[in-house]
Design an enzyme around this catalytic site. Structure first.
Site, short mmCIF file in Angstrom:
data_model
loop_
_atom_site.label_atom_id
_atom_site.label_comp_id
_atom_site.label_asym_id
_atom_site.label_seq_id
_atom_site.Cartn_x
_atom_site.Cartn_y
_atom_site.Cartn_z
N GLY A 51 4.71 9.17 10.86
CA GLY A 51 4.17 8.82 9.55
C GLY A 51 2.66 8.88 9.46
CB ALA A 52 0.04 7.03 10.99
CG HIS A 102 6.25 5.78 14.95
ND1 HIS A 102 6.54 4.53 15.39
CD2 HIS A 102 5.34 5.59 13.94
CE1 HIS A 102 5.84 3.63 14.71
NE2 HIS A 102 5.11 4.27 13.82
NE ARG A 121 -2.09 -1.64 3.45
CZ ARG A 121 -2.30 -2.89 3.85
NH1 ARG A 121 -3.29 -3.59 3.34
NH2 ARG A 121 -1.55 -3.44 4.78
CB ILE A 122 3.08 2.75 2.56
CG1 ILE A 122 1.91 2.80 3.55
CG2 ILE A 122 3.96 3.99 2.70
CD1 ILE A 122 2.28 2.67 5.01
CD GLU A 161 9.44 3.87 17.18
OE1 GLU A 161 8.28 4.10 17.56
OE2 GLU A 161 9.74 3.65 16.00
CB ALA A 189 8.66 0.73 7.01
NE ARG A 190 5.90 -0.99 13.15
CZ ARG A 190 5.03 -0.01 12.84
NH1 ARG A 190 5.43 1.07 12.23
NH2 ARG A 190 3.75 -0.13 13.16
P1 NAD Z 1 1.66 -3.68 3.02
O1 NAD Z 1 1.43 -4.96 3.68
O2 NAD Z 1 0.60 -3.08 2.17
O3 NAD Z 1 2.99 -3.76 2.14
C1 NAD Z 1 4.15 -4.40 2.56
C2 NAD Z 1 4.84 -4.96 1.33
O4 NAD Z 1 6.06 -5.55 1.74
C3 NAD Z 1 4.03 -6.03 0.61
O5 NAD Z 1 3.83 -5.70 -0.75
C4 NAD Z 1 4.89 -7.27 0.75
O6 NAD Z 1 4.84 -8.09 -0.38
C5 NAD Z 1 6.26 -6.66 0.91
N1 NAD Z 1 7.23 -7.59 1.46
C6 NAD Z 1 7.01 -8.60 2.35
N2 NAD Z 1 8.16 -9.29 2.56
C7 NAD Z 1 9.10 -8.68 1.80
C8 NAD Z 1 10.47 -8.92 1.60
N3 NAD Z 1 11.11 -9.93 2.21
N4 NAD Z 1 11.14 -8.09 0.78
C9 NAD Z 1 10.52 -7.07 0.15
N5 NAD Z 1 9.20 -6.81 0.28
C10 NAD Z 1 8.51 -7.60 1.11
O7 NAD Z 1 2.08 -2.68 4.19
P2 NAD Z 1 1.98 -1.10 4.19
O8 NAD Z 1 0.62 -0.70 4.67
O9 NAD Z 1 2.46 -0.56 2.90
O10 NAD Z 1 3.00 -0.75 5.37
C11 NAD Z 1 4.39 -0.81 5.16
C12 NAD Z 1 5.13 -0.53 6.46
O11 NAD Z 1 4.88 0.78 6.91
C13 NAD Z 1 4.76 -1.45 7.62
O12 NAD Z 1 5.94 -1.78 8.31
C14 NAD Z 1 3.91 -0.55 8.52
O13 NAD Z 1 3.93 -0.95 9.86
C15 NAD Z 1 4.61 0.77 8.32
N6 NAD Z 1 3.84 1.97 8.65
C16 NAD Z 1 4.47 2.96 9.32
C17 NAD Z 1 3.81 4.13 9.60
C18 NAD Z 1 4.49 5.21 10.37
O14 NAD Z 1 3.84 5.88 11.15
N7 NAD Z 1 5.75 5.46 10.16
C19 NAD Z 1 2.48 4.29 9.19
C20 NAD Z 1 1.85 3.26 8.49
C21 NAD Z 1 2.55 2.09 8.22
C1 MLT Z 2 1.17 2.01 11.80
O1 MLT Z 2 1.70 0.91 11.79
O2 MLT Z 2 0.00 2.19 11.43
C2 MLT Z 2 1.98 3.17 12.22
O3 MLT Z 2 3.12 2.82 12.85
C3 MLT Z 2 1.27 4.33 12.74
C4 MLT Z 2 0.87 4.39 14.17
O4 MLT Z 2 0.08 3.60 14.63
O5 MLT Z 2 1.28 5.32 14.83
#
Ligand code: NAD
Ligand code: MLT
Length: 523
Positions: free
Chosen positions: A278-279, A276, A148-149, A258, A228-229
């Site tokens: 992002g969201a 943190h 997604r992201i 964190e 991401a993480r």
């Molecule tokens: P998602 O599940 O839609 O996408 C993750 C992608 O990673 C998938 O397409 C999957 O195929 C791929 N993937 C899995 N294993 C892999 C590998 N070994 N190598 C390469 N790609 C691989 O997730 P998303 O919603 O796009 O979220 C992505 C990340 O962002 C997550 O870690 C989520 O927790 C994080 N996130 C962070 C914030 C923030 O506040 N910073 C906000 C939202 C999400």
């Molecule tokens: C998430 O995984 O959705 C993000 O880390 C955002 C959050 O919950 O703060």
């Protein structure tokens, strides 16, 4: 029902929950405080702050669902929840735009030294040469994780006229072409990219996906982004690369620990950081709160968990077709389980005809639930049935065939227990479950309530005495079906009865000459 909200949640989500349930908000609880409180609650709503540990889950005797307002569930012990039969669900879509925009903001801020220039000017300095930046246009962005992201980042980066390369083992070449991304390897990204951003979950396979080996391949100007993480990029290797001037900089929103107050990464001028965030937009917080509140209401009122992490989730359009088959498979599991003797060893579930073209995972889960409930009681549910089967070493084999003879779709459960086989086949007629055969006997029954399945010889003076035994014990027979077979052959009779049949009465039925076996099945 009572809901505990243990991290801050937008009012828009809270209002939805309050319309249906009693809602208590207690943020900042310690593990022990949560262990004490959790017994009273049917659902727990969290963001990233609450660590839902095994200890908390073990104490959660009434908990049915844990709802994560956001994407990452790395703060929940999902295995422990699964074993306890608790649904873990999240709100994965509400914050993806915010996280993608934050990634772009970090890339731009790093390219133009905005945080550093801001701090310098506020310290009454005017150093225009010091903060000369670079354009992103024409630069190569490597995106690891194209879900997604990652996809939203790619769309925005194309608008910035960047060249995109990416790595994600689970997306097709076609999808990559749609996104304007050339798929390659992590090491190739390390070699050629000017910017690298990661958007995977933090799992075993992605932990340290960028490590010393990759840093050694990188251009000295490369800039790294992690929104991401923490841990997807090895923080120690990153610090080493920055120290040795091997890379151009990093922009980090997330950290292994964190807050990262002890992290050496905070000391570098070419590292920019956010806590943190992002969201953390108004829109994302409202979106995830509403999404998770609706999900909790749905689960607790007997509906679907659209985004469950630990059960197969079903889209509403697919649900319309699958729902009657989900009921059928649970009923068939219950029948097979009660007709069989001994310890379950293997379950073979076959899907034939139109249904074989659908996502049959929920049907398999439902069949296992029906089956295991007979052995393990009401502790079995849609979440823990597959785990329980696995832990009891019951092999589960699914097969599919497009052909189905008499009906457009049929399914069968072949249960092998203590070396013996029981085979139950069924279909859906209208919306109703119908059993079409048991072992080799063709049947035509709409299963309900209590039924006696009696295998007997097709000859005079068997069915009558059987009914007499039930009659003299005041047990009303409300329906009857006899399988088809030639005279003198073995066949199955199914009697629907209106009241309990005790073990001695069943034994009396079994003792009638011509009755080979009789079992009570209760649905
Ligand atoms: P998602 O599940 O839609 O996408 C993750 C992608 O990673 C998938 O397409 C999957 O195929 C791929 N993937 C899995 N294993 C892999 C590998 N070994 N190598 C390469 N790609 C691989 O997730 P998303 O919603 O796009 O979220 C992505 C990340 O962002 C997550 O870690 C989520 O927790 C994080 N996130 C962070 C914030 C923030 O506040 N910073 C906000 C939202 C999400
Ligand atoms: C998430 O995984 O959705 C993000 O880390 C955002 C959050 O919950 O703060």
């Amino acid at each position: 029902m009572r809901i505990l909200v243990s991290d801050s949640l937008s009012n828009e989500g809270l209002d939805i929950l309050k319309e249906h349930f009693t809602v208590d908000i207690h943020t900042g609880l310690s593990e022990d405080e949560l262990v004490d409180k959790i017994k009273q609650y049917d659902a727990l709503v969290i963001r990233s702050g609450t660590q839902v540990t095994q200890k908390i889950i073990e104490a959660a005797d009434n908990l049915k669902v844990i709802g994560r307002a956001g994407v990452g569930v790395d703060n929940v012990d999902v295995d422990a929840a699964t074993k306890k039969g608790i649904i873990v669900t999240n709100a994965p879509e509400g914050n993806m735009i915010s996280a993608a925009e934050h990634t772009i903001a970090m890339m731009m801020a790093m390219s133009r030294n905005i945080p550093q220039a801001n701090a310098s000017l506020k310290a009454r300095e005017w150093k225009r040469n010091k903060f000369t930046g670079i354009e992103v246009k024409g630069k190569t962005l490597g995106i690891i994780g194209l879900g997604r992201i990652g996809s939203e980042v790619s769309k925005r980066s194309l608008g910035l006229e960047m060249n995109l390369i990416g790595y994600d083992p689970f997306i097709s070449e076609k999808r990559a072409v749609e996104l304007g991304i050339k798929l390659t390897t992590v090491n190739e990204i390390a070699k050629v990219a000017d910017y690298i951003t990661v958007h995977t979950p933090l799992i075993k396979e992605t932990k340290n996906i960028i490590d010393e080996e990759q840093f050694a391949l990188m251009k000295p100007s490369v800039k790294i982004i992690n929104c991401a993480r923490g841990g997807i990029i090895n923080e120690e290797a990153l610090a080493k690369a920055l120290e040795g001037g091997k890379i151009g900089g990093a922009a980090l929103d997330v950290f292994v620990e964190e807050p990262p107050f002890n992290s050496p990464l905070l000391q570098f001028d070419n590292v920019i950081v956010t806590p943190h965030l992002g969201a953390s937009t108004q829109e994302a917080q409202v979106n995830v709160a509403i999404d998770i509140a609706k999900e909790i209401v749905s689960v607790l009122t007997g509906g679907l968990a659209k985004n469950a992490i630990n059960i197969p989730s079903i889209k509403p359009e697919a649900m319309a077709i699958l729902a009657p088959y989900i009921r059928l498979s649970e009923i068939m599991g219950k029948i097979a389980g009660q007709l069989a003797d001994g310890n379950y060893e293997k379950v073979e579930i076959a899907y034939n005809g139109e249904i074989s073209g659908r996502d049959t995972r929920p049907l398999t889960v439902s069949a296992l639930k029906g089956l295991l409930e007979m052995a393990l009681g009401s502790g079995v549910n849609y979440v823990n049935a597959p785990t329980l089967a696995k832990s009891r070493k019951v092999a589960v084999v699914e097969s599919k065939s497009e052909s189905s003879e008499e009906y457009s779709s049929t399914m069968s459960i072949r249960l092998i227990s203590s070396g013996l086989t029981k085979l139950v086949a069924g279909t859906v007629v209208g919306d109703e479950s119908k059993i079409i055969s048991v072992d080799e006997d063709k049947m035509d029954i709409f299963p309900a309530g209590r039924m006696i399945f009696a295998k007997h010889i097709n000859k005079p003076n068997v069915i009558g005495p059987c009914c007499m035994v039930l009659g003299k014990n005041e047990i009303n027979i409300s329906g009857m079906q006899v399988g088809r077979s030639e005279i003198g052959g073995f066949t199955m009779m199914v009697l629907n009865v209106d009241s309990e049949v005790s073990a001695p009465i069943l034994e009396e039925v079994r003792s009638i000459p011509g009755i080979l076996n009789a079992k009570l099945v209760t649905l």
